[in-house]
Design a protein around this motif. Structure first.
Motif, short mmCIF file in Angstrom:
data_model
loop_
_atom_site.label_atom_id
_atom_site.label_comp_id
_atom_site.label_asym_id
_atom_site.label_seq_id
_atom_site.Cartn_x
_atom_site.Cartn_y
_atom_site.Cartn_z
N VAL A 19 0.85 -1.19 0.00
CA VAL A 19 0.00 0.00 0.00
C VAL A 19 0.89 1.24 0.00
N SER A 20 0.38 2.34 -0.53
CA SER A 20 1.19 3.55 -0.62
C SER A 20 1.25 4.32 0.70
N ALA A 25 -4.54 2.85 4.39
CA ALA A 25 -4.83 1.41 4.34
C ALA A 25 -5.54 0.95 5.60
N TYR A 29 -8.89 -1.19 5.48
CA TYR A 29 -8.90 -2.59 5.92
C TYR A 29 -9.61 -2.78 7.25
N VAL A 63 -0.17 -6.37 5.34
CA VAL A 63 -0.31 -5.11 4.62
C VAL A 63 0.87 -4.23 5.02
N GLN A 65 3.57 -0.75 3.82
CA GLN A 65 3.78 0.43 3.00
C GLN A 65 4.97 0.19 2.07
N ALA A 69 3.06 -0.29 -4.41
CA ALA A 69 1.62 -0.42 -4.17
C ALA A 69 0.82 -0.33 -5.47
N GLY A 70 -0.15 -1.23 -5.59
CA GLY A 70 -1.08 -1.20 -6.72
C GLY A 70 -0.47 -1.54 -8.05
N ASP A 125 -8.83 -1.86 -3.03
CA ASP A 125 -8.46 -0.97 -1.93
C ASP A 125 -8.10 0.39 -2.52
N ASP A 127 -5.40 1.76 -3.18
CA ASP A 127 -4.26 1.73 -4.10
C ASP A 127 -4.54 0.95 -5.37
N ASN A 129 -5.36 -2.32 -5.40
CA ASN A 129 -5.17 -3.75 -5.20
C ASN A 129 -6.54 -4.43 -5.25
#
Length: 137
Positions: A19-20, A25, A29, A63, A65, A69-70, A125, A127, A129
């Protein structure tokens, strides 16, 4: 082929999701999907940049960072559920938007028939995903 070690099928599998930003996130989540963190801590050099979430009675999602991400559009993880309609309704009420793909037939909530039987719905999500919820009926 002969294996000299125990095959991976003997071990639990946990998927990792880049995730960025961990704060955004966590909001998704935990706040939208309702996942409970089992652990939080550093991710590489980022203090509190990672979370492990439980699902199905054990650790399931890592999860963290990351600049990657993505980066993939493939489905990264699927929850197999008994009541797909109920889960989709609850997630929609929590603000989760379900994806619609060209060439597939979707109902009003974004659920589509699954190849081989059953039904499936995809969401992303923040990003990008991609995840799915799926049921055999």
């Amino acid at each position: 082929m002969r294996w000299w070690f125990m095959p991976l099928s003997a071990y639990h599998l946990r998927t990792s999701i880049a995730v960025s930003g961990i704060a955004r996130a966590v909001e998704f989540y935990e706040g939208r999907l309702g996942l409970q963190p089992l652990w939080s801590g550093p991710s590489a050099t980022i203090p509190e940049g990672g979370r492990v979430y439980g699902s199905g009675g054990g650790p399931a999602l890592n999860v963290y960072q990351s600049a990657t991400a993505g980066a993939t559009r493939a489905t990264l993880a699927t929850w197999y559920v008994d009541d797909l309609d109920g889960i989709v309704d609850e997630l929609s009420a929590a603000g989760v938007e379900f994806a619609r793909y060209d060439g597939l037939e979707h109902d009003a909530r974004g659920i589509t028939p699954r190849a081989g039987g059953g039904r499936i719905a995809w969401f992303q999500d923040p990003d990008g995903n991609t995840f799915a919820v799926e049921a055999d009926s």
